[in-house]
Scaffold this active site. Structure first.
Site, mmCIF file in Angstrom:
data_model
loop_
_atom_site.group_PDB
_atom_site.id
_atom_site.type_symbol
_atom_site.label_atom_id
_atom_site.label_comp_id
_atom_site.label_asym_id
_atom_site.label_seq_id
_atom_site.Cartn_x
_atom_site.Cartn_y
_atom_site.Cartn_z
ATOM 1 N N LYS A 91 9.641 15.922 16.542
ATOM 2 C CA LYS A 91 8.765 17.095 16.522
ATOM 3 C C LYS A 91 9.625 18.328 16.309
ATOM 4 O O LYS A 91 10.780 18.373 16.737
ATOM 5 C CB LYS A 91 8.005 17.239 17.847
ATOM 6 C CG LYS A 91 6.722 18.030 17.739
ATOM 7 C CD LYS A 91 5.564 17.172 17.238
ATOM 8 C CE LYS A 91 4.250 17.908 17.296
ATOM 9 N NZ LYS A 91 3.109 17.044 17.046
ATOM 10 N N GLY A 191 -12.452 23.187 22.652
ATOM 11 C CA GLY A 191 -11.665 23.427 21.448
ATOM 12 C C GLY A 191 -12.347 22.819 20.246
ATOM 13 O O GLY A 191 -12.340 21.600 20.069
ATOM 14 N N LYS A 194 -9.622 22.945 14.356
ATOM 15 C CA LYS A 194 -9.212 21.974 13.338
ATOM 16 C C LYS A 194 -9.834 20.588 13.520
ATOM 17 O O LYS A 194 -10.467 20.058 12.615
ATOM 18 C CB LYS A 194 -7.688 21.804 13.384
ATOM 19 C CG LYS A 194 -6.888 22.683 12.454
ATOM 20 C CD LYS A 194 -5.420 22.250 12.538
ATOM 21 C CE LYS A 194 -4.536 23.070 11.608
ATOM 22 N NZ LYS A 194 -3.134 22.614 11.668
ATOM 23 N N VAL A 195 -9.633 20.002 14.684
ATOM 24 C CA VAL A 195 -10.094 18.633 14.940
ATOM 25 C C VAL A 195 -11.460 18.620 15.616
ATOM 26 O O VAL A 195 -12.335 17.818 15.269
ATOM 27 C CB VAL A 195 -9.073 17.878 15.819
ATOM 28 C CG1 VAL A 195 -9.581 16.485 16.186
ATOM 29 C CG2 VAL A 195 -7.731 17.772 15.098
ATOM 30 N N GLY A 196 -11.644 19.504 16.577
ATOM 31 C CA GLY A 196 -12.851 19.495 17.394
ATOM 32 C C GLY A 196 -14.141 19.599 16.618
ATOM 33 O O GLY A 196 -15.130 18.936 16.955
ATOM 34 N N HIS A 197 -14.158 20.397 15.538
ATOM 35 C CA HIS A 197 -15.429 20.556 14.813
ATOM 36 C C HIS A 197 -15.807 19.279 14.073
ATOM 37 O O HIS A 197 -16.992 18.948 13.935
ATOM 38 C CB HIS A 197 -15.396 21.784 13.893
ATOM 39 C CG HIS A 197 -14.741 21.591 12.567
ATOM 40 N ND1 HIS A 197 -13.387 21.689 12.393
ATOM 41 C CD2 HIS A 197 -15.271 21.337 11.339
ATOM 42 C CE1 HIS A 197 -13.096 21.499 11.118
ATOM 43 N NE2 HIS A 197 -14.221 21.275 10.457
#
Length: 364
Positions: A91, A191, A194-197
């Site tokens: 990372k 949240g 990006k991912v949550g929706h």
């Protein structure tokens, strides 16, 4: 306290002496001309080149940035191992507010640092970095994924990340209630960026009732406009986790969501979300188990994105990736079964399975 190099001694202690250490390599990167300050952490290359995203974040201190890089890199080793990928974990973090200091020059300088590692670390998007940024980084570094389709990449990895979390959620429902459907269940998503929706889309399609919150009002409004029925919003995460009748809680923002303050007040029976490093410290997984809350380990269920970017290295095929991400359902069930068999929390069971794969790759 510092060591002879002036680095904070506790960071070096973490690296060389603690259970949270064991990293193969940590690189501190600085380019004064562009303002770049970055940390690249390679935890393991036992299964192959380290793969993990680049986080661009205004850390309170350099020490906090190093600690985050170490923690995130270690998590990627486990995530990649359980996703069945031939990659180790790494990372990178870039220190600073991306809205203030991100520039083409800075990203190119960062790309040169990644390239200097000769393929030991393969980078991708993370919090604060996007497909367009990876296109810039790739101009200096061929070990870059998460690029745009126009530049030979797979594009936005959040689509498959959300799909994988949804599969983990289905597996959790199967394990706890004997049925993988989320129809009629109330799911809280903290949240919805990006991912949550994308996750909300899957939940609504499956018939779940969804409660959302986000620090950005426009993100909440976008979901409410998209789903005028079956979705409600609450003011903040504190309110969300206390919502009566909540079946599942999905943390999809930054890490540390499960801690000594939140776990005692959770109303949900299942925690399954996209955020990395949800457990604030060791022992939280036992606190969840003691309360009868089923925890789907974050690095297992949110692996859809890394499955996608890893595939990009071999010529991206969405259907092939989606098929691999679908297997997150089976992997999650296997972890719950191992946890029950060994009498340990699911997070510990997931760690054991991942460590076993890495040890086998090292030949011991």
């Amino acid at each position: 306290m510092t060591d002879v190099t002036g680095a904070p001694a506790d960071v070096l202690h973490t690296l060389f002496h603690s259970d949270q250490g064991g990293h193969e390599q940590v690189v501190l990167c600085q380019d004064r001309a562009s303002g770049l300050k970055a940390v690249i952490a390679i935890h393991s290359t036992a299964l192959g080149p380290a793969l993990g995203g680049t986080r661009f974040y205004p850390y309170a201190s350099e020490q906090e940035a190093v600690a985050d890089a170490l923690n995130l890199a270690r998590g990627m080793s486990y995530k990649n191992a359980l996703a069945g990928l031939d990659h180790g974990g790494g990372k990178a973090v870039i220190i600073g507010d991306p809205e203030q200091i991100k520039s083409e020059e800075l990203l190119l300088a960062y790309g040169r640092f990644v390239a200097s590692l000769g393929g030991r670390y393969v980078t991708a998007c993370d919090v604060g970095t996007y497909v367009a940024d990876m296109d810039v980084v790739a101009r200096e570094c061929r070990w870059t994924t998460g690029r745009s389709p126009e530049n030979g990449g797979a594009g936005d990895s959040s689509v498959l990340t959300a799909f994988g979390v949804f599969q983990g959620m289905r597996a959790s429902a199967q394990h706890l209630w004997g049925d993988p459907t989320l129809r009629g269940r109330k799911v809280g998503v903290s949240g919805v960026g990006k991912v949550g929706h994308h996750l909300v889309d899957h939940l609504r399609e499956d018939g779940a009732e969804v409660v959302i919150t986000d620090v950005r009002a426009e993100s909440v409004q976008r979901i409410l406009d998209r789903h005028p029925e079956g979705v409600t919003a609450v003011a903040d995460t504190e309110t969300l986790i206390r919502t009566e009748g909540l079946d599942i809680y999905a943390p999809c923002a930054l890490g540390g969501a499960l801690n000594d303050e939140t776990v005692p007040v959770l109303t949900a029976r299942i925690v399954c979300g996209a955020a990395n490093n949800q457990l604030a410290h060791p022992g939280v997984e036992k606190d969840l188990a003691d309360r009868g809350i089923l925890y789907a380990p974050d690095y297992v269920v949110n692996a859809g994105g890394v499955i996608q970017v890893a595939d990009e290295l071999h010529g991206f095929d969405f259907d092939r990736c989606k098929a691999k991400a679908t297997k997150i359902f089976d992997t999650t069930l296997a972890i719950f079964a191992r946890a029950k068999q060994d009498g340990i929390p699911p997070a510990a069971a997931a760690d054991r399975i991942a460590e076993q794969r890495m040890a086998e790759a090292r030949g011991h």
